[in-house]
Motif scaffolding. Structure first.
Motif, PDB file in Angstrom:
ATOM      1  N   GLY A  48       1.280  -1.363  -0.340  1.00  0.00           N
ATOM      2  CA  GLY A  48       0.337   0.381   0.021  1.00  0.00           C
ATOM      3  C   GLY A  48       1.300   0.720  -0.475  1.00  0.00           C
ATOM      4  N   ASP A  49      -0.023   2.281  -0.448  1.00  0.00           N
ATOM      5  CA  ASP A  49       0.641   3.497  -0.504  1.00  0.00           C
ATOM      6  C   ASP A  49       0.927   4.338   0.906  1.00  0.00           C
ATOM      7  N   HIS A  50       1.702   5.549   1.238  1.00  0.00           N
ATOM      8  CA  HIS A  50       1.288   5.747   2.237  1.00  0.00           C
ATOM      9  C   HIS A  50      -0.359   6.092   3.092  1.00  0.00           C
ATOM     10  N   THR A  51      -0.502   6.433   1.796  1.00  0.00           N
ATOM     11  CA  THR A  51      -2.099   7.073   1.915  1.00  0.00           C
ATOM     12  C   THR A  51      -2.828   6.100   3.211  1.00  0.00           C
ATOM     13  N   ILE A  52      -2.401   5.131   3.042  1.00  0.00           N
ATOM     14  CA  ILE A  52      -2.985   3.799   4.300  1.00  0.00           C
ATOM     15  C   ILE A  52      -2.923   3.977   6.145  1.00  0.00           C
ATOM     16  N   THR A  53      -1.935   5.402   5.886  1.00  0.00           N
ATOM     17  CA  THR A  53      -1.523   5.237   7.307  1.00  0.00           C
ATOM     18  C   THR A  53      -3.015   6.104   8.114  1.00  0.00           C
ATOM     19  N   LEU A  54      -3.536   7.166   6.985  1.00  0.00           N
ATOM     20  CA  LEU A  54      -4.892   7.916   7.888  1.00  0.00           C
ATOM     21  C   LEU A  54      -6.251   6.930   8.683  1.00  0.00           C
ATOM     22  N   PRO A  55      -6.510   5.828   7.485  1.00  0.00           N
ATOM     23  CA  PRO A  55      -7.785   5.537   8.323  1.00  0.00           C
ATOM     24  C   PRO A  55      -6.853   3.912   9.105  1.00  0.00           C
ATOM     25  N   LEU A  56      -5.607   4.125   9.126  1.00  0.00           N
ATOM     26  CA  LEU A  56      -4.743   3.238  10.398  1.00  0.00           C
ATOM     27  C   LEU A  56      -5.269   3.833  11.409  1.00  0.00           C
ATOM     28  N   LEU A  57      -4.445   5.861  11.818  1.00  0.00           N
ATOM     29  CA  LEU A  57      -4.453   6.132  12.486  1.00  0.00           C
ATOM     30  C   LEU A  57      -6.136   5.907  13.081  1.00  0.00           C
ATOM     31  N   ARG A  58      -6.463   6.089  12.345  1.00  0.00           N
ATOM     32  CA  ARG A  58      -8.417   6.139  12.443  1.00  0.00           C
ATOM     33  C   ARG A  58      -8.887   5.711  13.332  1.00  0.00           C
ATOM     34  N   SER A  59      -8.708   3.736  13.401  1.00  0.00           N
ATOM     35  CA  SER A  59      -8.307   3.003  13.701  1.00  0.00           C
ATOM     36  C   SER A  59      -8.241   2.739  14.359  1.00  0.00           C
ATOM     37  N   ILE A  60      -6.343   3.039  14.982  1.00  0.00           N
ATOM     38  CA  ILE A  60      -5.919   3.100  16.116  1.00  0.00           C
ATOM     39  C   ILE A  60      -6.552   3.939  17.213  1.00  0.00           C
ATOM     40  N   ASN A  61      -6.552   5.313  16.735  1.00  0.00           N
ATOM     41  CA  ASN A  61      -7.433   5.986  17.531  1.00  0.00           C
ATOM     42  C   ASN A  61      -9.189   5.839  18.554  1.00  0.00           C
ATOM     43  N   ARG A  62      -9.691   4.790  17.835  1.00  0.00           N
ATOM     44  CA  ARG A  62     -10.787   4.410  17.873  1.00  0.00           C
ATOM     45  C   ARG A  62     -10.474   3.323  18.984  1.00  0.00           C
ATOM     46  N   ALA A  63      -9.714   2.972  18.816  1.00  0.00           N
ATOM     47  CA  ALA A  63      -8.878   2.494  20.529  1.00  0.00           C
ATOM     48  C   ALA A  63      -7.974   2.588  21.040  1.00  0.00           C
ATOM     49  N   TYR A  64      -7.106   3.826  21.444  1.00  0.00           N
ATOM     50  CA  TYR A  64      -6.443   4.148  22.060  1.00  0.00           C
ATOM     51  C   TYR A  64      -6.509   6.031  22.327  1.00  0.00           C
ATOM     52  N   GLY A  65      -7.409   6.801  21.680  1.00  0.00           N
ATOM     53  CA  GLY A  65      -6.906   8.121  21.277  1.00  0.00           C
ATOM     54  C   GLY A  65      -6.151   8.126  20.315  1.00  0.00           C
ATOM     55  N   PRO A  66      -5.178   9.658  20.733  1.00  0.00           N
ATOM     56  CA  PRO A  66      -4.151   9.988  20.340  1.00  0.00           C
ATOM     57  C   PRO A  66      -2.803   9.320  20.511  1.00  0.00           C
ATOM     58  N   VAL A  67      -2.287   9.084  19.904  1.00  0.00           N
ATOM     59  CA  VAL A  67      -1.056   8.333  19.643  1.00  0.00           C
ATOM     60  C   VAL A  67       0.154   8.824  18.954  1.00  0.00           C
ATOM     61  N   THR A  68       1.518   8.761  19.991  1.00  0.00           N
ATOM     62  CA  THR A  68       2.805   9.556  19.790  1.00  0.00           C
ATOM     63  C   THR A  68       2.764   8.473  18.369  1.00  0.00           C
ATOM     64  N   VAL A  69       3.530   9.471  17.069  1.00  0.00           N
ATOM     65  CA  VAL A  69       3.879   8.482  15.701  1.00  0.00           C
ATOM     66  C   VAL A  69       5.730   8.325  15.313  1.00  0.00           C
ATOM     67  N   ILE A  70       5.991   7.825  15.380  1.00  0.00           N
ATOM     68  CA  ILE A  70       7.621   7.374  14.879  1.00  0.00           C
ATOM     69  C   ILE A  70       6.955   7.603  13.201  1.00  0.00           C
ATOM     70  N   HIS A  71       7.995   8.484  12.474  1.00  0.00           N
ATOM     71  CA  HIS A  71       7.634   8.522  11.033  1.00  0.00           C
ATOM     72  C   HIS A  71       8.971   8.187   9.832  1.00  0.00           C
ATOM     73  N   PHE A  72       9.210   7.056   9.311  1.00  0.00           N
ATOM     74  CA  PHE A  72      10.602   6.782   8.860  1.00  0.00           C
ATOM     75  C   PHE A  72      10.286   7.345   7.219  1.00  0.00           C
ATOM     76  N   ASP A  73      10.650   8.145   6.788  1.00  0.00           N
ATOM     77  CA  ASP A  73      10.059   8.929   5.693  1.00  0.00           C
ATOM     78  C   ASP A  73      11.404   9.888   4.862  1.00  0.00           C
ATOM     79  N   SER A  74      11.389   9.601   3.679  1.00  0.00           N
ATOM     80  CA  SER A  74      12.285  10.536   2.879  1.00  0.00           C
ATOM     81  C   SER A  74      11.177  11.951   2.862  1.00  0.00           C
ATOM     82  N   HIS A  75      10.534  11.963   3.076  1.00  0.00           N
ATOM     83  CA  HIS A  75       9.527  12.883   2.645  1.00  0.00           C
ATOM     84  C   HIS A  75       8.622  13.095   4.304  1.00  0.00           C
ATOM     85  N   LEU A  76       8.356  14.648   4.014  1.00  0.00           N
ATOM     86  CA  LEU A  76       7.345  14.892   5.428  1.00  0.00           C
ATOM     87  C   LEU A  76       6.107  14.271   5.175  1.00  0.00           C
ATOM     88  N   ASP A  77       5.110  14.393   4.541  1.00  0.00           N
ATOM     89  CA  ASP A  77       3.558  13.868   4.142  1.00  0.00           C
ATOM     90  C   ASP A  77       2.920  14.908   5.522  1.00  0.00           C
TER      91      ASP A  77
END
Length: 400
Positions: free
Chosen positions: A183-212
């Motif tokens: 999958g392209d990196h767009t998928i991280t948004l729905p994944l974070l929405r799912s995570i938010n339903r379970a944990y609330g706001p989370v800290t993200v470590i983002h490995f990337d060459s781009h800011l996004d």
């Protein structure tokens, strides 16, 4: 006549046997040891040669988790074959299958991770491959709903270990960990929405060459609401939706060109600190690890998102938006291992587009090896019931 009688009896027996076929039990044959061999040492059991059999991640058992709601696990791999949010080279829809192909050798010798002193394939954790989330390639809005709901279905059920013990979710439950293959990196948004339903706001470590974290008008022009969500803007939307814990998030490996200095200002508004790829020349891997650990802390639930373009194209050419000047596979694996002890509740790896790989499968093997380090960290940390996590400032129980 006797011959005709015997023939009739044989035909009758054959019909009866065929009719009762559904009720027959599979019998273990006398030659089971020819196919299933116990490996010497701590390796466990080997069924197929590394070049044969069905491809799952690391040759893990495959169970159709989305179809059967009663399947349990501690760590689940799930694919999200989506690539219609990319801005340059498509093909990451084939990422999940490519990463699985690249992972075939992970437990060839037993799966023991020497630097981390653990075997994620043979531990307290039940680890399985749940296959892929069905994702349409014709409607991005609907596809993101499919990914969010499919991920949440996998995330929200009781784990195999410590299912009845309290854990760090909003409802105080212990949940399994889910590792998503993009999958392209767009998928991280729905994944974070799912995570938010379970944990609330989370800290993200983002490995990337781009800011996004680009504003949609800066990245893509935002001609429509659907187009505004893509692999360069999903963190902007995540920040706007309150999915991120402010001032604890970090990018690592950044080296892209920008529209201007305002891109960095906007990135700060989204709650990120930046570790540039070139910093490895001055502070080394130990300095980068220190920066990440100091930023994310030890009391936050952490989500790790790894874009394979963190690596230099010399090591990972098969990606949607390659950028030269990146880290080597060895350097990335060292940095990942340095995150041991961080409270990882989930992870993804994205932007693997196997069509651009070499015949030697450089990129898919690098992606699989990075995930090997991530799952090893999760196993060493133990079940999520053991985590000591601070609740979000504005707690919301939502679904769980």
């Amino acid at each position: 006549m006797a011959t005709q009688g015997l023939l009739a009896l044989w035909l009758t027996a054959a019909v009866l046997a065929h009719g009762d076929h559904e009720h027959q039990k599979n019998m273990a044959g006398p030659h089971k040891s020819l196919w299933y061999n116990t490996l010497p040492g701590d390796g466990g059991t080997q069924a197929d040669s590394v070049f044969s059999g069905i491809s799952t991640f690391g040759r893990l058992p495959y169970l159709p988790c989305l179809f059967h709601k009663d399947i349990d696990y501690d760590i689940a791999f799930i694919g999200a074959p989506f690539d219609t949010g990319t801005s340059y080279r498509p093909g990451a829809r084939f990422g999940p299958s490519g990463i699985r192909q690249g992972s075939r050798r992970l437990n060839l010798y037993g799966g023991y991770n020497v630097p981390l002193d653990t075997n994620p394939f043979n531990s307290w954790a039940k680890v399985i491959d749940c296959g892929d989330i069905p994702v349409t390639s014709y409607d991005n809005t609907y596809a993101l709903h499919q990914i969010e709901n499919g991920h949440f279905s996998i995330l929200s059920r009781p784990p195999t270990t410590d299912a009845t013990k309290p854990g760090p979710s909003l409802k105080g439950k212990t949940l399994p960990r889910v590792i998503t293959l993009g999958g392209d990196h767009t998928i991280t948004l729905p994944l974070l929405r799912s995570i938010n339903r379970a944990y609330g706001p989370v800290t993200v470590i983002h490995f990337d060459s781009h800011l996004d974290t680009w504003k949609p008008k800066v990245f893509g022009g935002s001609p429509s609401e659907t187009a505004s969500i893509n692999h360069g803007t999903y963190f902007y939307h995540a920040a706007q939706e309150g999915l991120l814990r402010n001032d604890t998030n970090i990018h690592a490996g950044i080296r892209t060109t920008l529209s201007g200095p305002s891109d960095y200002e906007n990135d700060g508004y989204c709650g990120f600190e930046i570790v540039e790829a070139r910093e490895i020349d001055t502070i080394g891997t130990e300095g980068i690890i220190k920066k990440i650990r100091e930023r994310v802390g030890t009391k936050n639930p952490v989500y790790l998102s790894l874009d394979i373009d963190t690596l230099d194209p010399a090591f990972a050419p098969a990606t949607g938006t390659p950028e030269t000047g990146g880290w080597s596979t060895r350097e990335l694996r060292t940095i990942l291992r340095g995150l041991e002890g961080v409270n990882l509740v989930g992870a993804d790896i994205v932007e693997v587009a196997p069509a651009y790989d070499t015949n030697a499968e450089h990129t898919t093997m690098a992606a699989a090896d990075a995930l090997f380090e991530i799952m090893s960290i999760m196993v060493k940390k133990g079940p999520l019931s053991v985590l000591d996590i601070d609740p979000p400032a504005d707690e919301d129980t939502k679904d769980l």
